[in-house]
Each structure stands twice: as structure tokens, then as C-alpha cells.
Design a protein around this motif. Structure first.
Motif, short mmCIF file in Angstrom:
data_model
loop_
_atom_site.label_atom_id
_atom_site.label_comp_id
_atom_site.label_asym_id
_atom_site.label_seq_id
_atom_site.Cartn_x
_atom_site.Cartn_y
_atom_site.Cartn_z
N ALA A 105 1.13 -1.08 0.24
CA ALA A 105 -0.39 0.18 -0.16
C ALA A 105 0.92 1.33 -0.57
N VAL A 106 0.54 2.11 -0.87
CA VAL A 106 1.75 3.27 -1.65
C VAL A 106 0.72 4.46 -0.68
N SER A 107 1.19 5.57 0.03
CA SER A 107 0.60 6.69 0.57
C SER A 107 2.39 7.30 0.66
N PHE A 108 1.54 8.49 0.31
CA PHE A 108 2.39 10.33 0.61
C PHE A 108 2.34 11.28 1.81
N SER A 109 2.98 11.58 2.70
CA SER A 109 3.06 11.96 3.84
C SER A 109 4.32 12.41 3.67
N ASP A 110 3.82 14.06 3.95
CA ASP A 110 4.82 15.40 4.03
C ASP A 110 5.70 14.96 3.00
N GLY A 111 5.01 14.74 1.67
CA GLY A 111 6.11 14.11 0.40
C GLY A 111 7.21 13.46 0.72
N HIS A 112 6.55 12.65 1.28
CA HIS A 112 8.16 11.37 1.30
C HIS A 112 6.57 9.99 1.25
N VAL A 113 7.06 8.74 0.59
CA VAL A 113 6.32 7.93 0.57
C VAL A 113 6.34 7.57 1.54
N CYS A 114 4.68 6.14 2.00
CA CYS A 114 5.14 5.58 3.03
C CYS A 114 4.72 4.33 1.96
N ILE A 115 5.36 3.22 2.82
CA ILE A 115 4.63 1.91 2.36
C ILE A 115 4.09 1.15 4.27
N ASP A 116 3.00 0.87 3.49
CA ASP A 116 2.25 0.06 3.66
C ASP A 116 2.07 0.94 5.07
N GLY A 117 1.84 2.10 5.53
CA GLY A 117 2.08 3.70 5.84
C GLY A 117 3.03 3.67 7.02
N VAL A 118 4.40 3.15 6.85
CA VAL A 118 6.19 3.25 7.27
C VAL A 118 6.57 4.05 6.23
N PRO A 119 6.60 5.61 6.65
CA PRO A 119 7.41 5.84 5.59
C PRO A 119 9.20 5.76 5.24
N GLN A 120 9.32 5.61 3.92
CA GLN A 120 11.07 5.93 3.95
C GLN A 120 11.69 6.73 3.28
N GLU A 121 13.02 6.26 3.49
CA GLU A 121 13.88 6.85 3.51
C GLU A 121 14.62 7.02 2.12
N GLU A 122 14.08 8.14 1.62
CA GLU A 122 14.69 8.71 -0.02
C GLU A 122 15.73 9.88 -0.32
N PRO A 123 16.96 9.35 -0.29
CA PRO A 123 17.97 9.65 -0.11
C PRO A 123 18.00 10.50 -1.26
N TYR A 124 17.42 10.29 -2.97
CA TYR A 124 17.57 11.00 -3.85
C TYR A 124 16.57 12.43 -3.82
N LEU A 125 15.17 12.33 -3.30
CA LEU A 125 15.41 13.68 -2.52
C LEU A 125 16.15 14.85 -2.08
N LYS A 126 15.91 15.44 -2.78
CA LYS A 126 17.04 16.82 -2.59
C LYS A 126 15.93 18.30 -2.13
N PHE A 127 14.97 18.17 -2.69
CA PHE A 127 13.86 19.10 -2.58
C PHE A 127 12.80 19.06 -1.93
N THR A 128 12.12 20.06 -0.99
CA THR A 128 11.52 19.65 -0.06
C THR A 128 9.18 19.66 -0.21
N SER A 129 9.24 18.59 0.11
CA SER A 129 7.13 18.94 -0.18
C SER A 129 7.08 18.37 0.28
N VAL A 133 -0.89 11.91 0.13
CA VAL A 133 -2.23 11.89 -0.94
C VAL A 133 -2.35 9.86 -0.52
N PRO A 134 -3.90 9.40 -0.34
CA PRO A 134 -3.97 8.71 0.44
C PRO A 134 -3.56 7.51 -0.32
N PRO A 135 -3.43 6.27 0.09
CA PRO A 135 -3.05 5.01 0.11
C PRO A 135 -4.00 4.44 -1.45
N ILE A 136 -3.01 3.45 -2.58
CA ILE A 136 -3.03 2.50 -2.78
C ILE A 136 -2.65 1.60 -3.00
N THR A 137 -3.26 0.20 -2.77
CA THR A 137 -2.59 -0.87 -2.77
C THR A 137 -2.48 -1.28 -4.38
#
Lengths: 177, 166
Positions: A105-129, A133-137
């Protein structure tokens, strides 16, 4: 060569430089080069010109890269891979990063991707956003793809679940880290 | 040598006859491909398009659609619209041409499937458009439905397709 006029000697060396001492062998090499190049660029490494800023700052607008179409012969796409996603053919593709794998289940919270509700580390993100976005399975054959540039509103950014059959291959050269 | 020349002549004649056959009796796929090319050409316009040329081109574009042509546009970032008549479509095209400062449209990766009755067809393609002065390309998957009406292949339905499920 002794006794030959100087111009014919020059012509000989010009011919050697252009087609070699053995023209037949040169011809075979040339044909092989053309065949190999055609096969490689038509079926293995697809040259692409990146247009737009959705993958900034990792990949820049107008830069050139290649899509390795054999990348997923032995293993399925991995999270973090940058892939080409076919639309209706191979001439125009979306270039996006895989952030979600089948069944997740993929969603976005404060610009970061969350997998099954858990925020992921994204070292490639350089700009803040601040995307929310609600989850989609994802279905069993779907991968969630999104660009690295999330500075625009989420509705203006092309993202979503791509079927495995639409994934053309992995980008060959890594972008800016 | 004489026979060889005759044979060569025969091959050339057969090739010309085949080409003429294709030109005079094109397959539905070729006709639809031609219609799409014409549509892309007419939908493109330069930055300084005159009013008369604008109306003439939109009029020509309208001839590619059936009277009850429908277009369903649902693109992220743009309010979704449904146009239900050819006149509505033409009106929207005139307004868009007035609002934009030039547009270049082309259709790539076109897949055409003609129905078994040879009277309808579906074309799935990628729209690639560049608005003058804009950095980003507009890329959108579109599905066109064609019907053979009064012996002409006309567009009866256009819809945007979401390549990536949201």
C-alpha cells in the motif's frame, strides 16, 4: 614501391588508412559493426532523451541516457530503480522511479513515500515537498512509480501504478546523487 | 539479356501496380492513420495564427468528427470536461487556439484495431504536444473510436486514458 610516382604512394596510404590493407576483412568488420550496433540499440539499449523536470535533480532536462531492456530478465524490478514506462509504444515513455512493489500500500505523507504506512528513506530526494496522498494498494503485477521532483502539486505530477508489462527496462547510467 | 530486361520490366510493372492498388484502395488502417495525421496537422498552429486561418482549420478539423462526437478529457491537473457534440468540440478548439501561444501536436505509437465488421475501429495512441514557450512536453495516452459513416471514417469518441493507475 621504388620507382612509383609519389602521388600513387600517397593514394596507396590513403586507401590503407580508409579501408585497410585487406578490404574484404574491413568490409566484414563493417557489416558486423552495423549489425551489432543495430541489434544492441534496437533491442537491448534503447537511447532516450529526457524531456521535462519530473526527475530533477537526479536526471536533467534534455540529457541523454539508455534504457536497458534486458535488466529484468533474471529478476523483477527493485525499489529505487529508475525505469522507462511505456505508454502505447516505445517512442515516448515516462521515466520514473519505482517506490512501491506488488501487494504494497503506497501513500505519501509530508512529501515522503510511505509503504504500508511506514515512511521510507529516500536519499535521492533533494527538494522538500508536502504531498499528502491517500494509500493505493498495488495489484500482483503493479509497481508504483513517481518522479524525484515533488515540488509541484501532486495532481500535476504524473505518478501511479504501472503494470510490469509496461515497464520497458532500467535506466543505464545513474543520475546525480 | 533480353529475357532479363523483360523480367525486370515485369517486376517493375508489378511493383507499380501494387503501389497503385494501395493508393487507390487503402486499407481501413491506412485511412485512419491518414485521418489521425491530418488531425495532428490541423490541431497544430503557429504563434501568430490569423483569425481566418484559425476558423478555416477548426472547420476542417470538424469535418473529421461525426455530428454526435464525444470527447471525455480527464487529465491530472486540469478540470475534467466532456464534450458531447461536434460544435462544442470546435468551439473549445477555437477558444484553446485563442488562449495558447502556438502548439505542435503529433501522435506516436499508434495501435489501430479495426472491428470484424470493418465499420468501426479503435486507435490507441500517445499524444505528444508542445505549447510554444513551455519547457515541458504534454504527453497523454488517448483512445479514439472511429466509425464508417457515409463511406467516411469519422471520429465518434475520444477519451483520455490513465496509463498509470492513481
Amino acid at each position: 614501391m621504388q620507382g612509383e610516382p609519389q602521388s600513387s604512394g600517397l593514394l596507396y596510404w590513403l586507401r590503407v588508412m580508409v579501408i585497410g590493407r585487406k578490404p574484404k576483412r574491413t568490409l566484414v568488420r563493417l557489416v558486423m559493426l552495423v549489425v551489432v550496433t543495430t541489434v544492441v540499440f534496437a533491442f537491448v539499449l534503447r537511447p532516450v532523451r529526457i524531456t521535462g523536470g519530473s526527475m530533477e535533480p537526479t536526471y536533467h532536462d534534455h540529457s541523454i541516457n539508455f534504457i536497458n531492456r534486458l535488466a529484468y530478465l533474471r529478476h523483477p524490478p527493485q525499489r529505487g530503480d529508475v525505469v522507462g514506462v511505456r505508454i502505447t509504444g516505445d517512442h515516448v515513455m515516462y521515466m520514473k522511479r519505482i517506490v512501491g512493489l506488488p501487494g504494497e500500500a503506497v501513500s505519501f505523507s509530508d512529501g515522503h513515500v510511505c509503504i504500508d504506512g511506514v515512511p521510507q528513506e529516500e536519499p535521492y530526494l533533494k527538494f522538500t515537498s508536502h504531498w499528502e496522498v491517500p494509500p493505493i494498494t498495488l495489484r500482483s503485477d503493479e509497481y508504483y512509480v513517481v518522479g524525484d521532483n515533488r515540488t509541484m502539486p501532486p495532481q500535476d505530477h504524473t505518478r501511479g501504478a504501472a503494470r510490469l508489462t509496461h515497464i520497458s527496462g532500467r535506466i543505464l547510467f545513474p543520475g546525480n546523487r | 539479356m533480353k529475357y532479363f530486361v523483360r523480367f525486370l520490366l515485369l517486376v517493375v510493372l508489378v511493383a507499380i501496380a501494387f503501389w497503385a492498388w494501395l493508393v487507390l484502395f487503402p486499407s481501413p488502417k491506412q485511412v485512419i492513420q491518414g485521418r489521425l495525421l491530418k488531425l495532428a496537422h490541423l490541431a497544430s498552429f503557429p504563434s501568430r495564427e490569423g483569425n481566418i486561418v484559425r476558423i478555416a482549420n477548426v472547420e476542417k478539423m470538424g469535418n473529421l468528427f461525426s455530428d454526435d462526437a464525444e470527447a471525455v478529457i480527464d487529465v491530472p491537473g486540469i478540470e475534467s470536461h466532456t464534450f458531447t457534440r461536434r460544435e462544442e468540440l470546435m468551439q473549445a478548439a477555437i477558444m484553446a487556439r485563442g488562449a495558447l501561444n502556438g502548439l505542435k501536436v503529433d501522435f506516436v505509437d499508434t495501435n489501430i484495431e479495426v472491428g470484424p465488421d470493418q465499420q468501426s475501429a479503435i486507435a490507441d495512441l500517445t499524444l505528444r504536444a508542445q505549447v510554444s514557450g513551455e519547457k515541458d512536453l504534454i504527453v497523454q495516452e488517448l483512445k479514439f473510436t472511429f466509425k464508417k459513416l457515409n463511406n467516411a471514417w469519422l471520429i465518434t469518441h475520444i477519451e483520455t486514458v490513465k496509463t498509470l493507475r492513481q
